[in-house]
Design a protein around this motif. Structure first.
Motif, PDB file in Angstrom:
ATOM      1  N   ASP A  79       5.463   6.277   9.772  1.00 35.57           N
ATOM      2  CA  ASP A  79       4.654   5.424   8.911  1.00 35.57           C
ATOM      3  C   ASP A  79       4.184   4.215   9.712  1.00 35.57           C
ATOM      4  O   ASP A  79       4.930   3.669  10.530  1.00 35.57           O
ATOM      5  CB  ASP A  79       5.459   4.928   7.708  1.00 35.57           C
ATOM      6  N   ASP A  80       2.949   3.784   9.468  1.00 35.01           N
ATOM      7  CA  ASP A  80       2.400   2.606  10.130  1.00 35.01           C
ATOM      8  C   ASP A  80       2.924   1.364   9.423  1.00 35.01           C
ATOM      9  O   ASP A  80       2.335   0.876   8.470  1.00 35.01           O
ATOM     10  CB  ASP A  80       0.867   2.653  10.094  1.00 35.01           C
ATOM     11  N   ARG A  81       4.081   0.923   9.870  1.00 32.66           N
ATOM     12  CA  ARG A  81       4.754  -0.249   9.312  1.00 32.66           C
ATOM     13  C   ARG A  81       5.157  -1.156  10.452  1.00 32.66           C
ATOM     14  O   ARG A  81       5.605  -0.683  11.499  1.00 32.66           O
ATOM     15  CB  ARG A  81       6.025   0.188   8.585  1.00 32.66           C
ATOM     16  N   SER A  82       5.051  -2.425  10.274  1.00 31.89           N
ATOM     17  CA  SER A  82       5.430  -3.384  11.306  1.00 31.89           C
ATOM     18  C   SER A  82       6.904  -3.200  11.673  1.00 31.89           C
ATOM     19  O   SER A  82       7.776  -3.204  10.796  1.00 31.89           O
ATOM     20  CB  SER A  82       5.187  -4.809  10.804  1.00 31.89           C
ATOM     21  N   SER A  84       8.409  -0.514  12.840  1.00 39.58           N
ATOM     22  CA  SER A  84       8.997   0.829  12.731  1.00 39.58           C
ATOM     23  C   SER A  84       9.230   1.465  14.099  1.00 39.58           C
ATOM     24  O   SER A  84      10.269   2.087  14.326  1.00 39.58           O
ATOM     25  CB  SER A  84       8.156   1.738  11.837  1.00 39.58           C
ATOM     26  N   GLU A  87      12.296  -0.195  15.677  1.00 33.00           N
ATOM     27  CA  GLU A  87      13.535   0.297  15.053  1.00 33.00           C
ATOM     28  C   GLU A  87      13.870   1.706  15.534  1.00 33.00           C
ATOM     29  O   GLU A  87      15.028   2.022  15.809  1.00 33.00           O
ATOM     30  CB  GLU A  87      13.415   0.296  13.531  1.00 33.00           C
ATOM     31  N   GLY A 110      -2.450   5.513   7.642  1.00 35.98           N
ATOM     32  CA  GLY A 110      -1.098   5.007   7.423  1.00 35.98           C
ATOM     33  C   GLY A 110      -0.005   5.676   8.239  1.00 35.98           C
ATOM     34  O   GLY A 110       1.175   5.426   8.017  1.00 35.98           O
ATOM     35  N   ARG A 111      -0.384   6.530   9.194  1.00 37.63           N
ATOM     36  CA  ARG A 111       0.612   7.229  10.009  1.00 37.63           C
ATOM     37  C   ARG A 111       0.235   7.174  11.480  1.00 37.63           C
ATOM     38  O   ARG A 111      -0.939   7.182  11.841  1.00 37.63           O
ATOM     39  CB  ARG A 111       0.718   8.699   9.617  1.00 37.63           C
ATOM     40  N   GLU A 138      13.795   5.891   6.988  1.00 40.90           N
ATOM     41  CA  GLU A 138      12.855   5.909   5.861  1.00 40.90           C
ATOM     42  C   GLU A 138      11.393   5.925   6.282  1.00 40.90           C
ATOM     43  O   GLU A 138      10.537   6.418   5.561  1.00 40.90           O
ATOM     44  CB  GLU A 138      13.113   4.748   4.911  1.00 40.90           C
ATOM     45  N   TYR A 139      11.073   5.438   7.448  1.00 43.33           N
ATOM     46  CA  TYR A 139       9.685   5.384   7.911  1.00 43.33           C
ATOM     47  C   TYR A 139       9.310   6.600   8.766  1.00 43.33           C
ATOM     48  O   TYR A 139       8.179   6.712   9.212  1.00 43.33           O
ATOM     49  CB  TYR A 139       9.437   4.097   8.701  1.00 43.33           C
ATOM     50  N   ARG A 141       8.475  10.461   8.866  1.00 47.26           N
ATOM     51  CA  ARG A 141       8.056  11.523   7.960  1.00 47.26           C
ATOM     52  C   ARG A 141       8.422  12.901   8.468  1.00 47.26           C
ATOM     53  O   ARG A 141       8.695  13.804   7.685  1.00 47.26           O
ATOM     54  CB  ARG A 141       6.544  11.463   7.716  1.00 47.26           C
TER      55      ARG A 141
END
Length: 150
Positions: A79-82, A84, A87, A110-111, A138-139, A141
């Motif tokens: 997932d495109d999350r700050s 990720s 982590e 978003g990926r 969780e991030y 997929r």
């Protein structure tokens, strides 16, 4: 069947194996770990006939046993999350793996796709354990092994 055909290998998901094949793997594990001393004890422990054990024992192996190299290439849909990716790299390092190469695509819809080569010689987990740990994030997929090699 010629020798070449006989020596071909396939990667097969566990849920499509026959019950006798999975029980053979269990029996082999009992023998290799020393939990039982004889084939007879092993097959009785997993409720398998000796003939089925001898039929499959030289033809079925856990994936990590077949991978002699200690380098795997994996593809991860992230997932495109700050943070990720940061982590993810921390988890891989915590597992005792060494990242040799890494490539991340530009995030679309978003990926992002991350491809990396990872040395697992000093890892605390086997290949399956590493993949399960990454898959739990969780991030993340999807995680796929795309190759092995030195």
């Amino acid at each position: 069947m010629d020798r070449r055909e006989k020596d071909q290998f396939y990667l097969v998901r566990e849920d499509v194996l026959s019950e006798a094949m999975t029980k053979t793997l269990e029996a082999k594990t009992l023998l290799e770990t020393g939990k039982v001393k004889t084939v007879n004890q092993a097959v009785q422990s997993v409720d398998l006939s000796r003939s089925a054990f001898y039929k499959y024992r030289d033809g079925i192996f856990p994936f990590q046993t077949m991978v002699k190299e200690k380098i795997i290439s994996i593809a991860i849909h992230l997932d495109d999350r700050s943070g990720s990716l940061s982590e993810l790299l921390t988890v891989i390092a915590t597992l005792g793996c060494n990242i040799l190469t890494i490539h991340q695509t530009i995030p679309l819809q978003g990926r992002a796709n991350v491809t990396m080569s990872v040395e697992i010689a000093s890892a605390r987990e086997d290949i399956n354990g590493i993949i399960k740990e990454l898959d739990r994030l969780e991030y993340v997929r999807k995680v796929n092994i795309i190759g092995t090699g030195a």
